[in-house]
Motif scaffolding. Structure first.
Motif, short mmCIF file in Angstrom:
data_model
loop_
_atom_site.label_atom_id
_atom_site.label_comp_id
_atom_site.label_asym_id
_atom_site.label_seq_id
_atom_site.Cartn_x
_atom_site.Cartn_y
_atom_site.Cartn_z
N VAL A 134 0.84 -1.19 0.00
CA VAL A 134 0.00 0.00 0.00
C VAL A 134 0.88 1.24 0.00
O VAL A 134 0.61 2.21 -0.70
CB VAL A 134 -0.95 -0.01 1.22
N LYS A 135 1.96 1.19 0.77
CA LYS A 135 2.89 2.32 0.86
C LYS A 135 4.29 1.83 0.50
O LYS A 135 4.89 1.06 1.25
CB LYS A 135 2.89 2.90 2.28
N PRO A 136 4.82 2.26 -0.66
CA PRO A 136 6.17 1.84 -1.04
C PRO A 136 7.19 2.20 0.04
O PRO A 136 7.05 3.21 0.73
CB PRO A 136 6.44 2.62 -2.33
N VAL A 137 8.20 1.34 0.20
CA VAL A 137 9.24 1.54 1.21
C VAL A 137 10.52 2.01 0.50
O VAL A 137 11.16 1.22 -0.20
CB VAL A 137 9.49 0.23 1.99
N PRO A 138 10.87 3.29 0.66
CA PRO A 138 12.05 3.82 -0.03
C PRO A 138 13.34 3.14 0.42
O PRO A 138 13.54 2.87 1.60
CB PRO A 138 12.08 5.29 0.39
N CYS A 139 14.19 2.83 -0.55
CA CYS A 139 15.52 2.29 -0.27
C CYS A 139 16.30 2.24 -1.58
O CYS A 139 15.73 2.32 -2.66
CB CYS A 139 15.45 0.90 0.36
N LYS A 140 17.60 2.10 -1.42
CA LYS A 140 18.48 1.99 -2.58
C LYS A 140 18.53 0.54 -3.03
O LYS A 140 18.59 -0.37 -2.19
CB LYS A 140 19.87 2.49 -2.22
N GLY A 141 18.51 0.30 -4.32
CA GLY A 141 18.57 -1.05 -4.86
C GLY A 141 19.99 -1.44 -5.25
O GLY A 141 20.95 -0.75 -4.94
N ALA A 142 20.10 -2.57 -5.93
CA ALA A 142 21.39 -3.09 -6.38
C ALA A 142 21.16 -4.07 -7.53
O ALA A 142 20.02 -4.45 -7.79
CB ALA A 142 22.10 -3.78 -5.23
N LEU A 143 22.23 -4.46 -8.18
CA LEU A 143 22.14 -5.46 -9.24
C LEU A 143 21.98 -6.84 -8.63
O LEU A 143 22.47 -7.11 -7.53
CB LEU A 143 23.39 -5.43 -10.11
N GLY A 144 21.29 -7.72 -9.35
CA GLY A 144 21.10 -9.09 -8.88
C GLY A 144 20.24 -9.13 -7.63
O GLY A 144 19.51 -8.19 -7.31
N PHE A 145 20.30 -10.25 -6.93
CA PHE A 145 19.58 -10.35 -5.66
C PHE A 145 20.41 -9.62 -4.60
O PHE A 145 21.63 -9.72 -4.59
CB PHE A 145 19.41 -11.81 -5.24
N TRP A 146 19.73 -8.90 -3.73
CA TRP A 146 20.44 -8.15 -2.69
C TRP A 146 19.67 -8.22 -1.39
O TRP A 146 18.50 -8.56 -1.37
CB TRP A 146 20.70 -6.71 -3.13
N ASN A 147 20.37 -7.91 -0.31
CA ASN A 147 19.80 -7.99 1.03
C ASN A 147 19.34 -6.62 1.51
O ASN A 147 20.17 -5.73 1.68
CB ASN A 147 20.83 -8.54 2.03
N PRO A 148 18.04 -6.45 1.72
CA PRO A 148 17.55 -5.18 2.25
C PRO A 148 17.95 -5.03 3.72
O PRO A 148 18.21 -6.02 4.41
CB PRO A 148 16.04 -5.26 2.10
#
Length: 129
Positions: free
Chosen positions: A101-115
């Motif tokens: 319902v509410k997007p959670v802001p964060c920086k992404g990365a290539l491939g699978f990554w650990n939030p």
């Protein structure tokens, strides 16, 4: 839980439309089959995309959760997965997709990554509500 960054408009199409295949140049790792993952809307728009839809204003945030249920090589023209499949790539199959319902802001990365723990906590809180 791992996260996967997907450029818009594809992240929005996964969580708000009928896109149930993610096109990747690499095969889904066996340990990810059946895994629940976070769908992260990347910071940039895929300039080659010709679709528009909901959630396109969201960039750099977790927008949903999905389960990876399989992977196969595309057929020669990519039609094996309907309008969403591209040719000459791997089609990762998605199921049990839920939009946040509410997007959670964060920086992404290539491939699978650990939030981070705070990102996971914010997603978990929404999923349990």
């Amino acid at each position: 839980m791992k996260a996967l960054t997907v450029r818009q408009p594809w992240a929005g199409a996964i969580v708000h439309q009928t896109k149930r295949v993610e096109n990747r140049t690499w095969q889904l790792p066996a340990k990810q089959h059946g895994a629940r993952i976070l769908i992260h809307a990347g910071a940039q728009l895929d300039k080659n995309a010709k679709i528009y839809g909901p959630n396109l204003g969201v960039y750099g945030a977790i927008v949903g959760v999905a389960t990876l249920t399989g992977c196969h090589a595309a057929d020669a023209d990519g039609t094996c997965c309907g309008p969403w499949g591209f040719p000459d790539v791997y089609h990762w199959q998605l199921d049990d997709v839920t939009a946040l319902v509410k997007p959670v802001p964060c920086k992404g990365a290539l491939g699978f990554w650990n939030p981070t723990a705070d990102v996971l906590a914010a997603v978990t809180e929404q999923m349990e509500a």
